[in-house]
Structure formats: C-alpha cells, structure tokens
Design a protein around this motif. Structure first.
Motif, short mmCIF file in Angstrom:
data_model
loop_
_atom_site.label_atom_id
_atom_site.label_comp_id
_atom_site.label_asym_id
_atom_site.label_seq_id
_atom_site.Cartn_x
_atom_site.Cartn_y
_atom_site.Cartn_z
N THR A 57 49.36 21.64 -22.59
CA THR A 57 48.23 21.50 -21.26
C THR A 57 46.77 22.07 -22.13
OG1 THR A 57 49.88 21.85 -19.63
CG2 THR A 57 47.45 21.95 -19.09
N VAL A 58 46.84 23.07 -22.68
CA VAL A 58 45.72 23.84 -23.08
C VAL A 58 45.30 22.90 -24.32
CG1 VAL A 58 44.62 25.75 -24.40
CG2 VAL A 58 46.50 26.18 -22.59
N LYS A 59 45.89 22.23 -25.04
CA LYS A 59 45.47 21.33 -26.21
C LYS A 59 45.08 20.02 -25.70
CE LYS A 59 48.69 22.87 -29.68
NZ LYS A 59 49.97 22.54 -30.27
N LEU A 60 45.12 19.65 -24.29
CA LEU A 60 44.63 18.33 -23.94
C LEU A 60 42.92 18.38 -24.16
CD1 LEU A 60 45.93 18.19 -20.33
CD2 LEU A 60 46.64 16.66 -22.50
N PRO A 61 42.64 17.02 -24.31
CA PRO A 61 40.91 17.03 -24.64
C PRO A 61 40.32 17.51 -23.27
CG PRO A 61 42.15 14.86 -24.94
CD PRO A 61 43.18 15.83 -24.31
N LEU A 62 39.20 17.98 -23.94
CA LEU A 62 38.40 18.61 -22.69
C LEU A 62 37.99 17.77 -21.38
CD1 LEU A 62 35.81 21.01 -24.47
CD2 LEU A 62 37.53 21.65 -23.07
#
Length: 60
Positions: free
Chosen positions: A23-28
């Motif tokens: 989830t944290v790695k998802l695109p901004l």
C-alpha cells in the motif's frame, strides 16, 4: 439550530503506519492530496531515502 462541531481530519500517518508495504508503495496519485506528505514520510521510514544508485534511467 446548534452549530455542528468540525470533524477531526483523518490521521493518515497513523493509518499508513499500520498498513502493509504494498500500500505504501502505490503511486502518489492513488492517495488524496492531504495524504501525500504522510505517504512520503512512511516511505522514508520503511525504505530509506533514495540515492543516485537507486535511479533507473530506463524507468525515468
């Protein structure tokens, strides 16, 4: 008519602290604007700060 109390803003830092790495790695752009600073902070805390060695010229 009574005045309504303002709702507390959503605590993105706490929400992201308890989530998984994917989830944290998802695109901004997947996050609302008010969450982006918390996302960047959580990425630095989990994965460190990117260096020049992390730069992939084919991706950028």
């Amino acid at each position: 008519m009574s005045k309504l109390d303002a709702a507390e803003p959503y605590n993105w830092a706490r929400a992201l602290r308890d989530t998984d790495d994917d989830t944290v790695k998802l695109p901004l752009w997947e996050f609302p604007p008010e969450a982006r600073l918390a996302v960047l902070h959580e990425r630095r805390a989990r994965f460190g700060i990117p260096t020049a060695d992390d730069f992939d010229p084919e991706y950028h």
